[in-house]
Each structure stands twice: as structure tokens, then as C-alpha cells.
Design a protein around this motif. Structure first.
Motif, PDB file in Angstrom:
ATOM      1  N   TYR A 196       0.834  -1.204   0.000  1.00 44.59           N
ATOM      2  CA  TYR A 196       0.000   0.000   0.000  1.00 44.59           C
ATOM      3  C   TYR A 196       0.869   1.254   0.000  1.00 44.59           C
ATOM      4  N   VAL A 197       0.481   2.224  -0.811  1.00 45.11           N
ATOM      5  CA  VAL A 197       1.087   3.552  -0.798  1.00 45.11           C
ATOM      6  C   VAL A 197      -0.046   4.561  -0.663  1.00 45.11           C
ATOM      7  N   ASP A 198      -0.006   5.376   0.369  1.00 44.37           N
ATOM      8  CA  ASP A 198      -1.063   6.355   0.638  1.00 44.37           C
ATOM      9  C   ASP A 198      -2.436   5.681   0.687  1.00 44.37           C
ATOM     10  N   ASP A 199      -2.514   4.539   1.366  1.00 44.98           N
ATOM     11  CA  ASP A 199      -3.747   3.768   1.562  1.00 44.98           C
ATOM     12  C   ASP A 199      -4.292   3.128   0.290  1.00 44.98           C
ATOM     13  N   ASN A 200      -3.559   3.196  -0.809  1.00 45.64           N
ATOM     14  CA  ASN A 200      -3.981   2.545  -2.051  1.00 45.64           C
ATOM     15  C   ASN A 200      -3.097   1.328  -2.317  1.00 45.64           C
ATOM     16  N   MET A 201      -3.742   0.184  -2.636  1.00 43.47           N
ATOM     17  CA  MET A 201      -2.959  -1.005  -2.927  1.00 43.47           C
ATOM     18  C   MET A 201      -2.331  -0.869  -4.305  1.00 43.47           C
ATOM     19  N   VAL A 202      -0.999  -0.997  -4.374  1.00 40.59           N
ATOM     20  CA  VAL A 202      -0.274  -0.788  -5.625  1.00 40.59           C
ATOM     21  C   VAL A 202       0.416  -2.059  -6.129  1.00 40.59           C
ATOM     22  N   GLY A 203       0.338  -3.128  -5.372  1.00 44.56           N
ATOM     23  CA  GLY A 203       0.982  -4.358  -5.812  1.00 44.56           C
ATOM     24  C   GLY A 203       0.930  -5.402  -4.719  1.00 44.56           C
ATOM     25  N   LYS A 204       1.552  -6.544  -4.995  1.00 47.39           N
ATOM     26  CA  LYS A 204       1.568  -7.625  -4.007  1.00 47.39           C
ATOM     27  C   LYS A 204       2.763  -8.530  -4.237  1.00 47.39           C
ATOM     28  N   TYR A 205       3.142  -9.242  -3.203  1.00 45.90           N
ATOM     29  CA  TYR A 205       4.176 -10.270  -3.271  1.00 45.90           C
ATOM     30  C   TYR A 205       3.510 -11.626  -3.037  1.00 45.90           C
ATOM     31  N   ASP A 206       3.976 -12.627  -3.764  1.00 49.29           N
ATOM     32  CA  ASP A 206       3.450 -13.971  -3.595  1.00 49.29           C
ATOM     33  C   ASP A 206       4.600 -14.959  -3.440  1.00 49.29           C
ATOM     34  N   SER A 207       4.987 -15.192  -2.219  1.00 49.39           N
ATOM     35  CA  SER A 207       5.986 -16.215  -1.851  1.00 49.39           C
ATOM     36  C   SER A 207       7.435 -15.875  -2.202  1.00 49.39           C
ATOM     37  N   THR A 208       7.673 -14.859  -3.009  1.00 51.42           N
ATOM     38  CA  THR A 208       9.047 -14.475  -3.362  1.00 51.42           C
ATOM     39  C   THR A 208       9.174 -12.953  -3.343  1.00 51.42           C
ATOM     40  N   GLY A 209      10.428 -12.478  -3.256  1.00 51.63           N
ATOM     41  CA  GLY A 209      10.692 -11.049  -3.314  1.00 51.63           C
ATOM     42  C   GLY A 209      11.391 -10.549  -2.060  1.00 51.63           C
ATOM     43  N   SER A 210      11.699  -9.278  -2.060  1.00 53.45           N
ATOM     44  CA  SER A 210      12.344  -8.636  -0.917  1.00 53.45           C
ATOM     45  C   SER A 210      11.883  -7.192  -0.861  1.00 53.45           C
ATOM     46  N   PHE A 211      11.978  -6.601   0.317  1.00 55.38           N
ATOM     47  CA  PHE A 211      11.562  -5.202   0.461  1.00 55.38           C
ATOM     48  C   PHE A 211      12.219  -4.597   1.698  1.00 55.38           C
ATOM     49  N   GLY A 212      12.176  -3.261   1.746  1.00 58.83           N
ATOM     50  CA  GLY A 212      12.688  -2.554   2.913  1.00 58.83           C
ATOM     51  C   GLY A 212      14.073  -1.978   2.761  1.00 58.83           C
ATOM     52  N   GLU A 213      14.705  -2.184   1.584  1.00 56.52           N
ATOM     53  CA  GLU A 213      16.090  -1.733   1.454  1.00 56.52           C
ATOM     54  C   GLU A 213      16.220  -0.231   1.257  1.00 56.52           C
ATOM     55  N   LEU A 214      15.226   0.420   0.633  1.00 57.72           N
ATOM     56  CA  LEU A 214      15.368   1.842   0.303  1.00 57.72           C
ATOM     57  C   LEU A 214      15.521   2.711   1.544  1.00 57.72           C
ATOM     58  N   ALA A 215      14.714   2.445   2.558  1.00 58.36           N
ATOM     59  CA  ALA A 215      14.798   3.244   3.787  1.00 58.36           C
ATOM     60  C   ALA A 215      16.159   3.083   4.444  1.00 58.36           C
ATOM     61  N   LEU A 216      16.750   1.887   4.331  1.00 60.11           N
ATOM     62  CA  LEU A 216      18.055   1.638   4.944  1.00 60.11           C
ATOM     63  C   LEU A 216      19.188   2.232   4.115  1.00 60.11           C
ATOM     64  N   MET A 217      19.056   2.177   2.792  1.00 56.86           N
ATOM     65  CA  MET A 217      20.114   2.659   1.904  1.00 56.86           C
ATOM     66  C   MET A 217      20.210   4.178   1.909  1.00 56.86           C
ATOM     67  N   TYR A 218      19.049   4.844   1.935  1.00 58.69           N
ATOM     68  CA  TYR A 218      19.033   6.296   1.757  1.00 58.69           C
ATOM     69  C   TYR A 218      18.589   7.052   3.008  1.00 58.69           C
ATOM     70  N   ASN A 219      18.469   6.334   4.152  1.00 64.51           N
ATOM     71  CA  ASN A 219      18.097   6.975   5.404  1.00 64.51           C
ATOM     72  C   ASN A 219      16.789   7.753   5.269  1.00 64.51           C
ATOM     73  N   MET A 220      15.805   7.110   4.623  1.00 63.04           N
ATOM     74  CA  MET A 220      14.510   7.725   4.370  1.00 63.04           C
ATOM     75  C   MET A 220      13.419   6.950   5.122  1.00 63.04           C
ATOM     76  N   PRO A 221      12.258   7.593   5.349  1.00 62.45           N
ATOM     77  CA  PRO A 221      11.134   6.863   5.939  1.00 62.45           C
ATOM     78  C   PRO A 221      10.659   5.763   4.986  1.00 62.45           C
TER      79      PRO A 221
END
Length: 229
Positions: free
Chosen positions: A102-127
Motif C-alpha cells: 500500500y502507498v497512501d492507503d492505495n494497494m499498488v501491488g503484491k508479493y506472492d511467496s518471493t521477493g524482498s523489500f525494505g532496502e530503500l529506507a536503509l540505503m538512503y536513510n529515508m522513511p
């Protein structure tokens, strides 16, 4: 469209206020984080991280440290794994389960058993840029913020420095801006060839461009027979 349900628990805030400086980070032999795993868990984790682009350039020893540092996190239906706007605490690799994005309460995609997420906030010190909600029971592999930076980001930074120097000596790339060469450097990865091994073959479809990082390569061109028309 349904909005994401409210978070079930209080999210931790302001966990990544500091910026990571790869040049200032000194390796400490006793600072390696290790989360013990069974053989079955390690096998599942090894399979889960294979497609992850961020890990492609890691050396075997670094990859071993990545596997040691990740820990398993079980999730239940409706659980918020991350919430948009929060500070980043972990990088996640999906082992099993389905997850809505979800982005701004709108569903924009989904993951199904594969994938990764969360790296952008760690890489660029962003929310966090999105909210990820589990839509089934599942399992994730997580790596904490500091370990992600010290292993993955430091390697990426050092790789970029080496490849930028390499690209600066390529005549056809001389006209590129510095940031454009950085983008190319980030996309490069090392590939090793044995003596006399064929790198590309005349007549094959072009699928990759090579830069010689180390060693020598011989160029051979077959004479093309011209058939009179």
C-alpha cells in the motif's frame, strides 16, 4: 478499494537517525552477528536470497555473513510488516506467504511467496515508502539495519569505487556525467573466465557488454564469405 487495517501494535520510531559512512566504518572481528539456524532453515534461506540483486556482487565470505546475520520472522494474516512513514529497522526477504503493498492507503501491488523489500529506507536513510501487510500466514528472513549497511552497503560502495575507476578509462564513456557512470558502475558485476574460455562468439545475439577488469582477452574475427547476388 479496501484500506489497510490499523496497525496492531505500536511501531518503533526514530531508529535510523544516523547516517552510515562506509569510509569511516572499520571492520571489527568480534562484531559479527550470528543467528543460529538449522540445516533446513539455512537451505530455505539460501534459496530465498538467490534472486536478490543486492547480493549478486557479494563474495562467498560476505554471503556467508549475510546468511549468518539474517533471522526468521513468522507473520500472521493482517500483520503490518512495515508501515509507510516509519523509520527503517530491517531488510526483509520473503520465504513464504502473500503480502499486499500500500502507498497512501492505495494497494499498488503484491508479493506472492518471493521477493524482498525494505532496502530503500536503509540505503538512503529515508522513511518507509510503503506499507506491507501480510494477507496469509508466512515467513520472512530479516536483517537488521546496521548489519545491512555494514555488509551490503559497504560492499556496494567499495565496488562502485573500483568500477568507477575502470569506467573512467573507457573511451566511449568519457562523455558521460559522473552520476551516469555511477549508475553503470552499480549495475556491473564480476564474472570470471578460465584461460582460453570463449567470452562471446561471433554471430551470437548481443545480450551483455563486457569491461576487462583483470587479465587479457584475444579478439578473433572470422572472414565472412560474400555470396554474389
Amino acid at each position: 478499494m479496501l484500506k489497510p487495517p490499523p496497525t496492531r501494535f505500536t511501531r518503533r520510531k526514530s531508529v535510523s537517525a544516523e547516517r552510515y559512512d562506509p569510509e569511516a566504518d572499520e571492520e571489527e572481528g568480534d562484531s559479527q552477528i550470528v543467528h543460529p539456524k538449522s540445516d533446513e532453515q539455512r537451505k530455505r534461506l539460501s534459496e530465498a536470497v538467490k534472486p536478490i540483486f543486492l547480493f549478486r556482487s557479494l563474495e562467498p565470505e560476505q554471503m556467508h555473513c549475510v546468511l549468518d546475520a539474517m533471522f526468521e520472522k513468522k507473520v500472521c494474516v493482517g500483520e503490518h510488516v512495515i508501515d509507510q512513514g516509519d523509520d527503517g529497522d530491517n531488510f526483509y526477504v520473503i520465504d513464504s506467504g502473500t503480502y499486499d503493498i500500500y502507498v497512501d492507503d492505495n494497494m499498488v501491488g503484491k508479493y506472492d511467496s518471493t521477493g524482498s523489500f525494505g532496502e530503500l529506507a536503509l540505503m538512503y536513510n529515508m522513511p518507509r515508502a510503503a506499507t506491507i501487510i501480510a494477507t496469509s500466514e508466512g515467513s520472512l528472513w530479516a536483517m537488521d539495519r546496521l548489519t545491512f549497511r555494514r555488509i551490503v552497503l559497504k560492499n556496494a560502495y567499495e565496488k562502485r569505487k573500483v568500477y568507477e575507476s575502470l569506467l573512467e578509462n573507457v573511451p566511449m564513456l568519457k562523455t558521460l556525467e559522473s552520476y551516469e557512470r555511477m549508475n553503470i558502475a552499480d549495475a556491473l558485476y564480476s564474472k570470471t573466465f578460465e584461460d582460453e574460455e570463449i567470452i562471446i562468439k561471433q554471430g551470437d545475439n548481443a545480450d551483455c557488454m563486457y569491461f576487462v577488469e583483470d587479465g587479457e582477452a584475444r579478439i578473433a574475427v572470422k572472414n565472412m564469405e560474400v555470396i554474389p547476388g
